[in-house]
Scaffold this motif. Structure first.
Motif, PDB file in Angstrom:
ATOM      1  N   LEU A  53       0.853  -1.194   0.000  1.00 50.94           N
ATOM      2  CA  LEU A  53       0.000   0.000   0.000  1.00 50.94           C
ATOM      3  C   LEU A  53       0.889   1.245   0.000  1.00 50.94           C
ATOM      4  O   LEU A  53       1.558   1.551   0.985  1.00 50.94           O
ATOM      5  N   SER A  54       0.901   1.970  -1.117  1.00 49.26           N
ATOM      6  CA  SER A  54       1.853   3.061  -1.289  1.00 49.26           C
ATOM      7  C   SER A  54       1.187   4.411  -1.508  1.00 49.26           C
ATOM      8  O   SER A  54       1.879   5.403  -1.705  1.00 49.26           O
ATOM      9  N   GLY A  55      -0.129   4.477  -1.474  1.00 46.24           N
ATOM     10  CA  GLY A  55      -0.830   5.746  -1.628  1.00 46.24           C
ATOM     11  C   GLY A  55      -2.193   5.682  -0.970  1.00 46.24           C
ATOM     12  O   GLY A  55      -2.802   4.611  -0.878  1.00 46.24           O
ATOM     13  N   ILE A  56      -2.674   6.839  -0.501  1.00 49.96           N
ATOM     14  CA  ILE A  56      -3.966   6.893   0.185  1.00 49.96           C
ATOM     15  C   ILE A  56      -4.596   8.256  -0.073  1.00 49.96           C
ATOM     16  O   ILE A  56      -3.899   9.267  -0.194  1.00 49.96           O
ATOM     17  N   ASP A  57      -5.923   8.283  -0.169  1.00 53.51           N
ATOM     18  CA  ASP A  57      -6.642   9.551  -0.283  1.00 53.51           C
ATOM     19  C   ASP A  57      -8.038   9.377   0.296  1.00 53.51           C
ATOM     20  O   ASP A  57      -8.619   8.287   0.263  1.00 53.51           O
ATOM     21  N   ARG A  58      -8.572  10.463   0.827  1.00 49.97           N
ATOM     22  CA  ARG A  58      -9.905  10.462   1.424  1.00 49.97           C
ATOM     23  C   ARG A  58     -10.881  11.196   0.525  1.00 49.97           C
ATOM     24  O   ARG A  58     -10.581  12.285   0.027  1.00 49.97           O
ATOM     25  N   ASP A  59     -12.032  10.593   0.306  1.00 50.31           N
ATOM     26  CA  ASP A  59     -13.109  11.226  -0.449  1.00 50.31           C
ATOM     27  C   ASP A  59     -13.939  12.040   0.536  1.00 50.31           C
ATOM     28  O   ASP A  59     -14.653  11.467   1.360  1.00 50.31           O
ATOM     29  N   PRO A  60     -13.876  13.375   0.494  1.00 42.47           N
ATOM     30  CA  PRO A  60     -14.621  14.171   1.485  1.00 42.47           C
ATOM     31  C   PRO A  60     -16.129  14.049   1.332  1.00 42.47           C
ATOM     32  O   PRO A  60     -16.875  14.365   2.263  1.00 42.47           O
ATOM     33  N   ARG A  61     -16.589  13.564   0.167  1.00 47.32           N
ATOM     34  CA  ARG A  61     -18.028  13.424  -0.038  1.00 47.32           C
ATOM     35  C   ARG A  61     -18.589  12.233   0.721  1.00 47.32           C
ATOM     36  O   ARG A  61     -19.737  12.234   1.140  1.00 47.32           O
ATOM     37  N   THR A  62     -17.797  11.191   0.879  1.00 42.95           N
ATOM     38  CA  THR A  62     -18.274   9.966   1.528  1.00 42.95           C
ATOM     39  C   THR A  62     -17.541   9.657   2.834  1.00 42.95           C
ATOM     40  O   THR A  62     -18.029   8.867   3.641  1.00 42.95           O
ATOM     41  N   GLY A  63     -16.366  10.253   3.023  1.00 47.69           N
ATOM     42  CA  GLY A  63     -15.549   9.916   4.175  1.00 47.69           C
ATOM     43  C   GLY A  63     -14.772   8.629   4.001  1.00 47.69           C
ATOM     44  O   GLY A  63     -14.011   8.233   4.891  1.00 47.69           O
ATOM     45  N   ARG A  64     -14.930   7.944   2.863  1.00 53.29           N
ATOM     46  CA  ARG A  64     -14.195   6.702   2.599  1.00 53.29           C
ATOM     47  C   ARG A  64     -12.799   7.022   2.070  1.00 53.29           C
ATOM     48  O   ARG A  64     -12.546   8.105   1.541  1.00 53.29           O
ATOM     49  N   TYR A  65     -11.936   6.027   2.170  1.00 50.31           N
ATOM     50  CA  TYR A  65     -10.559   6.167   1.726  1.00 50.31           C
ATOM     51  C   TYR A  65     -10.284   5.239   0.548  1.00 50.31           C
ATOM     52  O   TYR A  65     -10.839   4.132   0.469  1.00 50.31           O
ATOM     53  N   ALA A  66      -9.409   5.695  -0.352  1.00 49.63           N
ATOM     54  CA  ALA A  66      -8.888   4.853  -1.427  1.00 49.63           C
ATOM     55  C   ALA A  66      -7.414   4.598  -1.130  1.00 49.63           C
ATOM     56  O   ALA A  66      -6.679   5.518  -0.744  1.00 49.63           O
ATOM     57  N   LEU A  67      -6.990   3.344  -1.276  1.00 48.52           N
ATOM     58  CA  LEU A  67      -5.591   2.959  -1.071  1.00 48.52           C
ATOM     59  C   LEU A  67      -5.131   2.197  -2.303  1.00 48.52           C
ATOM     60  O   LEU A  67      -5.853   1.337  -2.812  1.00 48.52           O
ATOM     61  N   ILE A  68      -3.939   2.501  -2.783  1.00 51.13           N
ATOM     62  CA  ILE A  68      -3.420   1.852  -3.981  1.00 51.13           C
ATOM     63  C   ILE A  68      -2.307   0.877  -3.605  1.00 51.13           C
ATOM     64  O   ILE A  68      -1.505   1.151  -2.703  1.00 51.13           O
ATOM     65  N   SER A  69      -2.306  -0.280  -4.257  1.00 53.40           N
ATOM     66  CA  SER A  69      -1.250  -1.272  -4.072  1.00 53.40           C
ATOM     67  C   SER A  69      -0.237  -1.124  -5.199  1.00 53.40           C
ATOM     68  O   SER A  69      -0.619  -0.935  -6.358  1.00 53.40           O
ATOM     69  N   ASP A  70       1.047  -1.226  -4.866  1.00 54.96           N
ATOM     70  CA  ASP A  70       2.060  -1.123  -5.908  1.00 54.96           C
ATOM     71  C   ASP A  70       2.421  -2.489  -6.519  1.00 54.96           C
ATOM     72  O   ASP A  70       3.489  -2.660  -7.112  1.00 54.96           O
ATOM     73  N   ASP A  71       1.507  -3.435  -6.383  1.00 56.55           N
ATOM     74  CA  ASP A  71       1.664  -4.740  -7.033  1.00 56.55           C
ATOM     75  C   ASP A  71       1.676  -4.545  -8.548  1.00 56.55           C
ATOM     76  O   ASP A  71       0.730  -4.011  -9.128  1.00 56.55           O
ATOM     77  N   ARG A  72       2.722  -5.006  -9.186  1.00 53.82           N
ATOM     78  CA  ARG A  72       2.864  -4.855 -10.632  1.00 53.82           C
ATOM     79  C   ARG A  72       2.287  -6.069 -11.354  1.00 53.82           C
ATOM     80  O   ARG A  72       2.871  -6.591 -12.288  1.00 53.82           O
TER      81      ARG A  72
END
Length: 393
Positions: A53-72
């Motif tokens: 898990l190398s990146g994260i961001d929060r959606d202020p509209r929902t309060g949910r988070y997105a996380l990205i995996s650096d799996d190639r």
């Protein structure tokens, strides 16, 4: 340190994650630790292995988070996750995974591994091949103006023994919320990977980017100097990484030299792993995450994680400067230390690679959420996946 139950969809009851509680803020402290959660190495969720898990961001509209995996696409398809993360003035609560989707190529298929790609090479033009080629995901942001995810990948610069170099440009791409391809941001002219001695280094591309000016601008930063900009940081000597401000359509408004710290005695590499607009409505001030990784005594990996406040005002626009190594009278971005994670009471930090603003607390403090990459257990149990929450006055 105490142990608390780690709650995540798909985890059997009783699985534990190490938890660190909040630290009291001294009267003049700007940053305090709310807590940290450690995800079990090898955790599985909806048929995938949760890691990298190398990146994260929060959606202020929902309060949910997105996380990205650096799996190639080596362990599973290149993908992202969604999650709920409970943050309050009293600490960091449960982290609950809520979904996962693979990123998809323009033709709708998942991205291939490098081995599969080389076994079935692309025969079209380079831009078309780059859109279909393997990816090295690093950062993710929720579009504040549309229901889209934007994500970055570092590209490739590989020398092969038989067919010459493999050259794949870094990129910042758009995806629908289910991972379907939705286009990409045009790359600045000087950040293409070439067969010569110009462009981003291998595995030193777009580690981080952020929206600015309420979503009207995209600001990206390279992890390290480009080849023509001189060597990477060394003990006693820092190095410049290019920070670029673009419109959503790709027009470059400015490019600046961000000064990366010199290496500490124990570190083997230092670079920028993320950038975040300090004020989402502004475009001049950013938080920049630098992390050093090295080998300490006993041949154990160690990390040094610092977050700086960076100010572009007064910095020289270097978009037309061919080489920062030879440039004279270039004024770099100004920066000052916001927090060194070793001063927060966190203890041992992992390989922190992503950050996002969390919710504002009833105390008036802003929360900053970090994620650390476990490299799918390659570093052993000492450097696991972590979610870390800070409160800023």
């Amino acid at each position: 340190m105490i142990s608390r139950t780690f709650i995540a969809a798909g985890i059997a009851a009783g699985a534990l994650a190490a938890g660190i509680g909040p630290a009291d803020a001294a009267p003049r402290e700007r940053v305090r630790l709310l807590g940290a959660r450690t995800l079990p190495t090898g955790l599985t969720y909806q048929g995938t292995t949760v890691g990298g898990l190398s990146g994260i961001d929060r959606d202020p509209r929902t309060g949910r988070y997105a996380l990205i995996s650096d799996d190639r696409s080596q362990i599973g398809p290149s993908r992202f996750y969604t999650a709920r993360i409970d943050v309050s003035p009293s600490g960091l609560g449960p982290v609950e995974l809520t979904g996962t989707s693979p990123f998809r190529r323009p033709d709708g298929s998942p991205y291939p591994s490098m081995q599969d790609w080389q076994a079935h090479p692309c025969t079209s033009t380079r831009p078309e091949c780059d859109a279909m080629a393997p990816v090295d995901p690093e950062a993710v942001r929720v579009d504040p103006l549309a229901r889209r995810l934007w994500w970055s990948q570092e590209g490739d610069r590989i020398t092969t023994g038989d067919g010459g170099p493999v050259l794949i440009d870094p990129s910042i791409r758009r995806a629908r919320m289910d991972g379907r391809y939705d286009g990409s941001l045009p790359l600045p002219d000087n950040e293409h990977i070439t067969a010569g001695d110009k462009g981003p280094r291998q595995n030193r591309g777009f580690e981080g980017f952020t929206f600015a000016a309420s979503g009207a601008l995209v600001t990206s930063i390279l992890e390290a100097p480009m080849l023509q900009d001189g060597p990477e940081p060394s003990p006693g000597k820092g190095a410049p990484a290019r920070l670029t401000v673009q419109t959503r359509g790709g027009r470059v408004l400015g490019q600046y030299a961000y000064p990366i710290d010199p290496l500490s005695a124990a570190a083997g590499a230092n670079g920028v792993s993320d950038i975040l607009a300090a004020d989402p409505s502004g475009a001049d001030r950013y938080l920049v995450l630098e992390r050093q990784v090295g080998v300490s005594e006993g041949q154990k990996l160690s990390t040094d994680v610092r977050i700086y406040e960076a100010d572009l005002r007064g910095a020289t626009d270097v978009s037309s400067v061919d080489s920062l190594a030879d440039a004279a009278r270039v004024r770099p971005v100004r920066k000052k230390l916001l927090v060194d994670l070793s001063d927060t009471g966190l203890g041992k930090a992992g390989v922190v690679e992503g950050m996002t603003w969390g919710p504002r607390l009833p105390t008036g403090e802003r929360t900053l959420i970090l994620v650390a990459d476990d490299n799918f257990g390659a570093f052993g149990p000492d450097l696991p996946t972590q979610v870390i929450a800070l409160a800023l006055r």
